[in-house]
Design a protein around this motif. Structure first.
Motif, mmCIF file in Angstrom:
data_model
loop_
_atom_site.group_PDB
_atom_site.id
_atom_site.type_symbol
_atom_site.label_atom_id
_atom_site.label_comp_id
_atom_site.label_asym_id
_atom_site.label_seq_id
_atom_site.Cartn_x
_atom_site.Cartn_y
_atom_site.Cartn_z
ATOM 1 N N PRO A 54 14.545 47.986 -0.993
ATOM 2 C CA PRO A 54 15.881 48.194 -1.537
ATOM 3 C C PRO A 54 16.829 48.760 -0.475
ATOM 4 O O PRO A 54 16.398 49.569 0.352
ATOM 5 C CB PRO A 54 15.662 49.226 -2.651
ATOM 6 C CG PRO A 54 14.193 49.405 -2.800
ATOM 7 C CD PRO A 54 13.543 48.873 -1.593
ATOM 8 N N PRO A 55 18.100 48.365 -0.515
ATOM 9 C CA PRO A 55 19.049 48.881 0.466
ATOM 10 C C PRO A 55 19.522 50.287 0.113
ATOM 11 O O PRO A 55 19.589 50.643 -1.052
ATOM 12 C CB PRO A 55 20.205 47.889 0.375
ATOM 13 C CG PRO A 55 20.162 47.407 -1.035
ATOM 14 C CD PRO A 55 18.716 47.431 -1.465
ATOM 15 N N HIS B 246 20.088 44.254 12.965
ATOM 16 C CA HIS B 246 19.800 43.058 12.160
ATOM 17 C C HIS B 246 18.568 43.201 11.263
ATOM 18 O O HIS B 246 18.050 42.212 10.761
ATOM 19 C CB HIS B 246 19.699 41.803 13.041
ATOM 20 C CG HIS B 246 20.912 41.617 13.904
ATOM 21 N ND1 HIS B 246 22.162 41.316 13.385
ATOM 22 C CD2 HIS B 246 21.085 41.762 15.241
ATOM 23 C CE1 HIS B 246 23.039 41.262 14.378
ATOM 24 N NE2 HIS B 246 22.415 41.530 15.514
ATOM 25 N N LYS B 247 18.104 44.431 11.101
ATOM 26 C CA LYS B 247 16.997 44.642 10.157
ATOM 27 C C LYS B 247 17.513 44.519 8.732
ATOM 28 O O LYS B 247 18.655 44.904 8.436
ATOM 29 C CB LYS B 247 16.371 46.024 10.356
ATOM 30 C CG LYS B 247 15.475 46.082 11.588
ATOM 31 C CD LYS B 247 14.788 47.407 11.702
ATOM 32 C CE LYS B 247 13.820 47.385 12.869
ATOM 33 N NZ LYS B 247 13.311 48.713 13.197
ATOM 34 N N PRO C 152 27.021 51.461 8.218
ATOM 35 C CA PRO C 152 26.917 50.840 6.889
ATOM 36 C C PRO C 152 26.280 49.455 6.970
ATOM 37 O O PRO C 152 26.506 48.712 7.927
ATOM 38 C CB PRO C 152 28.373 50.740 6.425
ATOM 39 C CG PRO C 152 29.124 51.699 7.271
ATOM 40 C CD PRO C 152 28.410 51.754 8.580
ATOM 41 N N THR C 153 25.476 49.131 5.959
ATOM 42 C CA THR C 153 24.872 47.791 5.874
ATOM 43 C C THR C 153 25.567 47.057 4.732
ATOM 44 O O THR C 153 25.172 47.183 3.584
ATOM 45 C CB THR C 153 23.363 47.887 5.594
ATOM 46 O OG1 THR C 153 23.166 48.750 4.466
ATOM 47 C CG2 THR C 153 22.612 48.453 6.776
ATOM 48 N N THR C 154 26.600 46.325 5.085
ATOM 49 C CA THR C 154 27.408 45.676 4.046
ATOM 50 C C THR C 154 27.067 44.209 3.876
ATOM 51 O O THR C 154 27.526 43.569 2.936
ATOM 52 C CB THR C 154 28.903 45.801 4.387
ATOM 53 O OG1 THR C 154 29.086 45.379 5.731
ATOM 54 C CG2 THR C 154 29.377 47.231 4.230
ATOM 55 N N ASP C 155 26.264 43.655 4.782
ATOM 56 C CA ASP C 155 25.911 42.242 4.754
ATOM 57 C C ASP C 155 24.765 42.033 3.760
ATOM 58 O O ASP C 155 23.641 42.477 3.995
ATOM 59 C CB ASP C 155 25.484 41.833 6.180
ATOM 60 C CG ASP C 155 25.169 40.358 6.295
ATOM 61 O OD1 ASP C 155 25.472 39.613 5.341
ATOM 62 O OD2 ASP C 155 24.629 39.970 7.344
ATOM 63 N N GLU C 156 25.054 41.392 2.635
ATOM 64 C CA GLU C 156 24.029 41.224 1.600
ATOM 65 C C GLU C 156 23.124 40.031 1.890
ATOM 66 O O GLU C 156 23.596 38.985 2.325
ATOM 67 C CB GLU C 156 24.703 41.040 0.245
ATOM 68 C CG GLU C 156 23.713 41.148 -0.911
ATOM 69 C CD GLU C 156 24.451 41.312 -2.224
ATOM 70 O OE1 GLU C 156 24.848 42.450 -2.532
ATOM 71 O OE2 GLU C 156 24.645 40.310 -2.925
ATOM 72 N N VAL C 157 21.836 40.213 1.633
ATOM 73 C CA VAL C 157 20.843 39.176 1.910
ATOM 74 C C VAL C 157 19.957 39.006 0.682
ATOM 75 O O VAL C 157 19.456 39.997 0.142
ATOM 76 C CB VAL C 157 19.934 39.591 3.099
ATOM 77 C CG1 VAL C 157 18.913 38.505 3.399
ATOM 78 C CG2 VAL C 157 20.763 39.899 4.327
ATOM 79 N N GLY D 265 18.859 42.522 -0.666
ATOM 80 C CA GLY D 265 18.800 43.551 0.365
ATOM 81 C C GLY D 265 20.079 43.548 1.175
ATOM 82 O O GLY D 265 21.023 42.816 0.858
ATOM 83 N N GLN D 266 20.099 44.387 2.207
ATOM 84 C CA GLN D 266 21.253 44.418 3.103
ATOM 85 C C GLN D 266 20.781 44.431 4.548
ATOM 86 O O GLN D 266 19.752 45.023 4.875
ATOM 87 C CB GLN D 266 22.114 45.658 2.817
ATOM 88 C CG GLN D 266 22.853 45.550 1.492
ATOM 89 C CD GLN D 266 23.808 46.698 1.269
ATOM 90 O OE1 GLN D 266 23.673 47.768 1.862
ATOM 91 N NE2 GLN D 266 24.782 46.498 0.395
#
Ligand code: ZN
Length: 169
Positions: free
Chosen positions: A57-58, A52-53, A68-73, A45-46
């Motif tokens: 799927p992102p 911080h949610k 943009p949500t670039t931080d992969e989790v 996810g991202q």
């Protein structure tokens, strides 16, 4: 007036009209990462840098903040059934015996639930808050598709508290 009933004929109730449509879907960067994760047996996810949610799927951006949500989790293989429906209606092409359960599953660490099939438990035993885990297809069958997740099954843990998932209903 000459409608179907006045002419003594039965009104048309069903009409079969076979069609074939080809789609070409471009997943984009975020969903491509997610699909690649599925082919490795992982949920990726991202995280939104503002709220911080974690979305899985992102979609590549946060619908609340528009950034943009670039931080992969990487998410857990386990989650909670937030809500579900019992499928009792047979339909053409159905591959699973009815009744079966389609559930919204909130993976641990995620802030977005997604649809999953619940198996290995009787349909009337499934409940909101039930803890489940993903059952993946064998490694040689993994691919960039949700079909890599065969289904979810109960973990046997105690049910999650309603308060912990009520905002995701
Ligand atoms: Zn956000």
């Amino acid at each position: 007036m000459t409608d179907a009933t006045s002419t003594g004929q039965e009104p048309v109730a069903i009409m079969e009209s076979p069609i074939h449509v080809d789609y070409r879907f471009t997943a984009g960067l975020a969903q491509s990462r997610f699909l690649k994760g599925l082919s490795q047996g992982r949920f990726l996810g991202q995280r939104c840098p503002r709220c911080h949610k974690v979305y899985v799927p992102p979609r590549g951006s946060c619908p609340t903040d528009g950034v943009p949500t670039t931080d992969e989790v990487e998410l857990s293989n386990q989650g909670t059934v937030t809500t579900y429906c019992v499928v009792n209606v047979p339909f053409q092409g159905q591959s699973i015996e009815i009744p079966y359960i389609c559930a919204q599953i909130l993976l641990d660490g995620a802030n977005l639930a997604f649809m999953g099939l619940i198996q290995e438990i009787a349909a009337d035993q499934v409940r909101m808050g039930m803890r489940v885990e993903a059952v993946w297809v064998p490694p040689e069958e993994l691919g960039p598709t949700m079909a890599s997740v065969r289904h979810f099954r109960p973990t046997g843990e105690p049910d999650a508290d309603y308060e912990s998932f009520k905002e995701y209903l």
